[in-house]
Design an enzyme around this catalytic site. Structure first.
Site, PDB file in Angstrom:
ATOM      1  N   SER A  53      10.121 -36.545   0.945  1.00  0.00           N
ATOM      2  CA  SER A  53       9.265 -37.389   1.795  1.00  0.00           C
ATOM      3  C   SER A  53       9.631 -37.094   3.241  1.00  0.00           C
ATOM      4  O   SER A  53      10.661 -36.477   3.516  1.00  0.00           O
ATOM      5  CB  SER A  53       9.545 -38.863   1.519  1.00  0.00           C
ATOM      6  OG  SER A  53      10.758 -39.252   2.141  1.00  0.00           O
ATOM      7  N   ASP A  54       8.823 -37.534   4.174  1.00  0.00           N
ATOM      8  CA  ASP A  54       9.263 -37.501   5.564  1.00  0.00           C
ATOM      9  C   ASP A  54      10.141 -38.742   5.791  1.00  0.00           C
ATOM     10  O   ASP A  54      10.294 -39.595   4.917  1.00  0.00           O
ATOM     11  CB  ASP A  54       8.068 -37.440   6.524  1.00  0.00           C
ATOM     12  CG  ASP A  54       8.473 -36.850   7.887  1.00  0.00           C
ATOM     13  OD1 ASP A  54       9.685 -36.796   8.170  1.00  0.00           O
ATOM     14  OD2 ASP A  54       7.589 -36.447   8.668  1.00  0.00           O
ATOM     15  N   TYR A  55      10.703 -38.829   6.968  1.00  0.00           N
ATOM     16  CA  TYR A  55      11.689 -39.848   7.337  1.00  0.00           C
ATOM     17  C   TYR A  55      11.184 -41.274   7.047  1.00  0.00           C
ATOM     18  O   TYR A  55      10.237 -41.724   7.689  1.00  0.00           O
ATOM     19  CB  TYR A  55      11.944 -39.716   8.828  1.00  0.00           C
ATOM     20  CG  TYR A  55      13.304 -40.106   9.335  1.00  0.00           C
ATOM     21  CD1 TYR A  55      14.204 -39.156   9.774  1.00  0.00           C
ATOM     22  CD2 TYR A  55      13.690 -41.434   9.403  1.00  0.00           C
ATOM     23  CE1 TYR A  55      15.447 -39.507  10.279  1.00  0.00           C
ATOM     24  CE2 TYR A  55      14.922 -41.793   9.894  1.00  0.00           C
ATOM     25  CZ  TYR A  55      15.803 -40.825  10.338  1.00  0.00           C
ATOM     26  OH  TYR A  55      17.036 -41.180  10.839  1.00  0.00           O
ATOM     27  N   GLY A  92       9.391 -42.201   4.869  1.00  0.00           N
ATOM     28  CA  GLY A  92       7.971 -42.148   4.480  1.00  0.00           C
ATOM     29  C   GLY A  92       7.676 -42.969   3.228  1.00  0.00           C
ATOM     30  O   GLY A  92       6.552 -43.469   3.071  1.00  0.00           O
TER      31      GLY A  92
END
Ligand code: NOJ
Length: 748
Positions: free
Chosen positions: A290-292, A294
């Protein structure tokens, strides 16, 4: 003796047969072997240990997002972390790795990620600048160097390449990508992956690439970062998805989901996108992160009721690793125990992470990226710095050059270097500068001083700050300028005005800089602007008052030297824009491969009212896609084609003769576009389908030949089938998207 020999032979035959039988069970390909190893390890793991592998935490060395857990060392020791990001240096990585390997039951090593976006310690121009070089070999080589340097400091995973197509310069992250064009974006994505990963991930100087941000993160409404993306299937498939696919096909071993939603479903919980398109249709075999935070953000998105629900949605959609949210860590065990997440789903996520660790060779030696000698000898080497300098000069784009204001004569007696970006080391790094150190950057002022002889006096005045200024500073700058024979004006954005969370609604020159430029333009001395920026700027007035403008982006460690190479003519500029520069922010989104519309505006009939146009600004941009001048001149012959009619499957062949008819040796990016005159679905007015970067000595001539596959002309039809139409096409070849000549051909 004879008996002995035949006995021996018999034993060897039996041994060989036994080996063959047992070999049948051992997988033969490397991939199958890692699969087999990961399965075996998985069988030994507890639920706790499995969930730990899916947890990615940042160290407190860099802050690249909103939250941080300072307890990461203890969590590693407890087996609750699978990977760490934002940590580097052999000492630090060794300590972190020891915490994992020496304290956890199964001794599973960590891997280490970092945003190595345009260099690690030796910082190269920002990716948008590198793209402007149109030099695929150099782009690949810059990632190769970045991977060598990063891996020499313990890193084995980069959060790059960012391949988001972007048509809105308000969005600050355009600086991290390759620009607006899909075809070029694909070619650059492939090379970046190759540069990072080489052809063998088990080598200690290659690192895992992470194609991001999947998907369509580059199309936020109003150019505001993290904003909603609302996109048609056609645009998604035709313009936004191909670069991710190209990176996957080039072997990217990981992918990162984007913060945005697509058709109302956030990417991070989008089963169709991750498990469907990426894995099943495209055959992606790596792991998805995932992104940060996310996964947590699925709650404010409004699709998850709480964090537990968010974890459930994300893992069931196919997200293997949770970046920084600790949402998997806190919820997955319960989710598995209550049957909301199947053990199979958990196992396959863990397996993807373990396989990556096998591929990196970490199970053979967890410290294989911790080599003090490499750290000492492979970072910021003279070769890397020389390459960086060359990359800077290749990335520069000459936007204007009236009366040969550039190049500057090195024998000039007095040069004034003026402006807020003239002597700012920190800004040269641009955003996402990894472990690059600002104090090792060469500024423009330093670059100019390095370039000229002792007989040339180089003077400096700041004139104003990037975003503010006082009249008295402009007055001081004017007095320095008046004393000079030539002025170089360093204007633009600060390095932190682009990148993540750095959208702008006004994309002109910030602060008092235009006033400074106006004042300088009035004193009647020759001057050239060096422009520093991480996005296309709307600078019509600067364009009209300046005799010369050189786009320099943020060049990184060697910025000043590389720019000076171009300013003084040691390098003939050859960069071309990969993103359109608008005249006004009101034209945004503006891009070269637009549709014709039913009421196209015809500039030769400007009074026609009911046409698709503005009443206060022309339709065309200030500088179009593919644009960039040279100190020399290239003359194009008419296009010739072997024949004008082709049958499906036949290759299309076109060529032009190009003469370097100017006074310098130089490079040219010869661009090929195609326009389908008729389609079941409307087609863009032109689409880039090829280019050649050529070098010609002055007076030299070259025949440049392009071969197109009819497949290159395909598009998604109304039923979303991808096929090439029969019919009439225009083939355009030229020096930029707005300056081409064309020829027609037919596919029968
Ligand atoms: C958030 C950014 O969107 C992403 O590109 C980056 O890789 C991560 N933070 C990690 O720093």
């Amino acid at each position: 003796m004879v008996r002995m020999n035949s006995l021996k032979r018999l034993f060897s035959i039996i041994f060989f047969l036994a080996l063959m039988v047992s070999c049948k069970k051992i997988p033969v390909t490397q991939e199958a072997f890692y699969n087999y190893k990961a399965d075996s390890l998985l069988k030994l793991m507890t639920l706790d240990e499995k969930v730990g592998q899916l947890n990615l935490l940042t160290s407190d060395w860099s802050v690249t997002g909103p939250s941080i857990n300072k307890n990461y060392f203890n969590l590693i020791k407890e087996g609750k972390v699978g990977a760490i990001f934002n940590a580097y240096t052999v000492d630090y990585i060794t300590r972190l790795q020891k915490a994992a390997v020496e304290n956890t039951r199964l001794h599973i090593p960590l891997f280490f990620g970092y945003d190595v976006i345009h260099g690690h310690r030796t910082i190269f121009p920002i990716p948008l600048g590198q793209a402007a070089s149109w030099d695929l070999d150099m782009i690949e080589q810059s990632e190769r160097i970045a991977a060598v340097e990063a891996s020499a400091e313990g890193i084995n995973w980069t959060f790059a390449p960012m391949v988001d197509i972007a048509r809105d310069p308000r969005w600050g992250r355009v600086s991290e990508g390759a620009g607006e064009d899909t075809w070029l974006g694909c070619r650059i994505a492939e090379r970046r992956v190759k540069g990072f990963q080489g052809n063998d991930l088990s080598k200690p100087n290659t690192i895992i690439a992470c194609v991001k941000h999947f998907a369509a993160y580059g199309a936020p409404q109003a150019g505001r970062d993290y904003n909603t993306v609302d996109i048609s299937d056609r645009s998604l498939f035709e313009w936004y998805l191909p670069p991710y696919k190209a990176a996957v096909e080039a072997g990217a071993a990981s992918a990162m989901t984007s913060f945005n939603e697509i058709s109302g479903i956030p990417s991070t919980s989008n089963k169709w996108l991750i498990n469907g398109l990426l894995r099943k249709q495209w055959g992606f075999k790596g792991f998805v992160v995932s992104d940060y935070t996310g996964i947590d953000e699925l709650v404010p998105h409004g699709v998850a009721a709480n964090l537990e629900h968010a974890a459930q949605l994300a893992i069931n959609a196919g997200v293997d690793m949770d970046m920084q949210g600790e949402t998997y860590q806190k919820n997955l065990i319960d989710l598995v125990n209550t049957g909301k997440v199947s053990l199979n789903t958990l196992n396959s996520a863990v397996k993807n992470i373990l396989i990556a660790k096998y591929r990196l060779g970490l199970f053979d030696d967890p410290y294989r990226y911790c080599d003090k000698n490499r750290e000492k000898t492979e970072i910021m080497t003279p070769g890397n710095l020389a390459f960086a300098r060359k990359m800077v000069s290749k990335s520069c784009v000459l936007l204007k050059n009236e009366n040969q204001t550039l190049p500057v004569n090195k024998n000039i007696k007095k040069i004034a270097v003026i402006g807020p970006l003239a002597d700012s080391k920190v800004d040269m790094l641009g955003n996402w500068s990894a472990a690059g150190e600002w104090n090792q950057c060469v500024t423009l002022l330093e670059g100019v001083k390095n370039a000229v002889s002792v007989d040339t006096k180089v003077m400096y005045a700041k004139g104003c700050d990037v975003t503010s200024g006082k009249d008295s500073d402009i007055v001081k700058a004017l007095s320095v300028a008046k004393d000079a024979d030539y002025i170089i004006l360093a204007l633009g954005e600060s390095g932190s005005m682009s990148g993540e969370a750095s959208s702008r609604s006004n994309i002109g020159l910030p602060g008092n800089q235009l006033e400074l430029a106006r004042a300088i333009s009035k004193i009647g001395k020759p001057f050239a602007v060096a422009l520093f920026n991480g996005r296309p700027l709307a600078i019509p007035e600067l364009d009209s008052i300046s005799p010369a403008i050189l786009e320099t982006w943020f060049g990184g460690t060697q910025a000043g030297n590389g720019i000076a190479d171009v300013l003084f003519g040691d390098v003939c500029p050859s960069g071309k824009l990969t993103m359109t520069f608008p005249r006004s922010v009101g034209q945004v989104p503006i891009f070269y491969n637009h549709k014709n519309t039913g009421r196209p505006f015809d500039a030769s009939h400007p009074a026609d009212k009911y046409k698709s146009r503005y009443i206060d600004v022309p339709n065309d941009p200030l500088y179009p896609f593919g644009f960039g001048l040279s100190y020399t001149h290239f003359t194009y012959s008419p296009i010739s084609m072997e024949k004008s009619e082709y049958h499906p499957g036949e290759k299309i062949n076109a060529s032009v003769n190009i003469v370097n008819s100017g006074n310098y040796d130089g490079e040219e990016v010869v661009q090929l576009y195609v326009h389908a005159l008729l389609g079941e679905v409307t087609r863009p007015v032109e689409e880039l389908k090829g280019f050649k970067k050529i070098f010609l000595k002055k007076g030299e001539i070259l025949n440049v030949n392009f071969i197109l596959d009819p497949k290159d002309l395909g598009y998604y039809h109304s039923d979303m089938s991808f096929t090439t139409d029969k019919g009439e096409y225009e083939l355009l070849i030229g020096t930029n998207s707005a300056d081409t000549q064309k020829i027609k051909f037919i596919i029968r």
